[in-house]
Design an enzyme around this catalytic site. Structure first.
Site, short mmCIF file in Angstrom:
data_model
loop_
_atom_site.label_atom_id
_atom_site.label_comp_id
_atom_site.label_asym_id
_atom_site.label_seq_id
_atom_site.Cartn_x
_atom_site.Cartn_y
_atom_site.Cartn_z
N TYR A 122 -2.50 -6.15 18.73
CA TYR A 122 -2.73 -5.56 17.53
C TYR A 122 -3.73 -4.19 17.82
CZ TYR A 122 -3.35 -4.68 12.31
OH TYR A 122 -3.59 -4.35 11.47
N ILE A 127 0.85 -0.98 -0.03
CA ILE A 127 -0.27 0.32 -0.06
C ILE A 127 1.05 1.75 -0.37
CG2 ILE A 127 -1.73 1.05 1.37
CD1 ILE A 127 -2.96 -1.48 2.34
#
Length: 282
Positions: free
Chosen positions: A172, A22
């Protein structure tokens, strides 16, 4: 002045990560306008499982039309990021755009997550975004005063306090929400400075090496969209008026829809109308 057809011409973008996926797509779109790009990335030598190094990325960015400063560094280290910022300003004359792209992922439940992995995610995702943003602020202020439309864009999710996300992968979630809190706080802190501070997250999973290797393999790739949708929406955020565009947690398809782009078929990895995989935190 920037060419109205190429709003990022002559602007300088500094990005954490970006040697693949990305980040690289975003950098190439900026470069196609004629932007200068600094990449702060660790991948100096080819990785056995991941495509691309900072050097192959730099070659792609230059081929797209930009000037590039490949800085082999570690976003976890203050002196490394400070040196990348210094070299960027020395070479290109300032900083207009910051993209916090670097991110580590491990979805292990709490008991199974090593503290080494926990620290890695905190240091890259949360601390790294805070650090690169912090060190760039004086240059972004100067950019605003020069009317150059500065932005900080962080690739992190909307702050969703539905407990299912923290309960699924607490380490996370803390690290990604830390990135999003950086957006929330800096947008407020800098709102008088004319600096746009926003987060951007994809509606669906994106076909990257991380998704293939760490999340769902080829099966999840086939129900994902390509990095181009993330890059196209990031470009629209980075070229929007900074003073009016700040403090948002954007989703890629909503950004595109706001600009009249609703046919997203070209972004599908697998053509057709099969179900796409919705990304985490949504």
């Amino acid at each position: 002045m920037a060419d109205s057809g190429k709003p990022l011409a002559g602007k300088t973008l500094i990005m954490s990560g970006g040697s693949r996926g990305i980040g690289l797509e975003i950098a190439k779109l900026a470069a196609a306008d004629g932007a200068n790009v600094t990449l702060i990335a660790k991948t100096d030598q080819p990785h056995p499982k991941l495509p691309g190094t900072i050097h192959t990325a730099a070659a792609e960015i230059e081929a797209a039309g930009g000037q590039v400063l490949p800085f082999v560094g570690d976003v976890r280290l203050e002196e490394s990021v400070a040196e990348a910022v210094r070299q960027t300003v020395e070479r290109f004359g300032g900083i207009d755009l910051v993209v916090n792209n670097a991110s580590a992922i491990d979805l292990s439940p709490t008991e199974a997550l090593s503290m080494k992995k926990y620290d890695l995610m905190q240091d890259i995702n949360c601390r790294g975004s805070f650090l690169l943003s912090k060190l760039s602020i004086p240059h972004l202020r100067a950019s605003a005063q020069a009317g150059r439309n500065p932005h900080i864009l962080t690739l992190s999710p909307p702050l969703n306090l539905d407990p299912k996300w923290a309960g699924m992968a607490l380490g996370y979630t803390i690290a990604k929400y830390g990135m999003s809190l950086t957006t929330l706080g800096l947008a407020e802190e800098l709102k008088g400075d004319g600096i746009g501070v926003n987060s951007l997250w994809p509606r669906t999973t994106i076909a990257t090496a991380a998704v293939r290797n760490l999340l769902g393999g080829d099966e999840m790739i086939s129900t994902s969209r390509t990095p181009a949708i993330y890059a196209d929406s990031a470009y629209l955020v980075l070229t929007s008026p900074a003073e009016k565009t700040t403090g948002n947690f954007f989703l890629d398809d909503e950004v595109l829809a706001a600009h009249g782009i609703t046919d997203l078929e070209k972004y599908r990895v697998t053509p057709g109308d099969g179900e796409l995989t919705t990304d985490l935190f949504l």
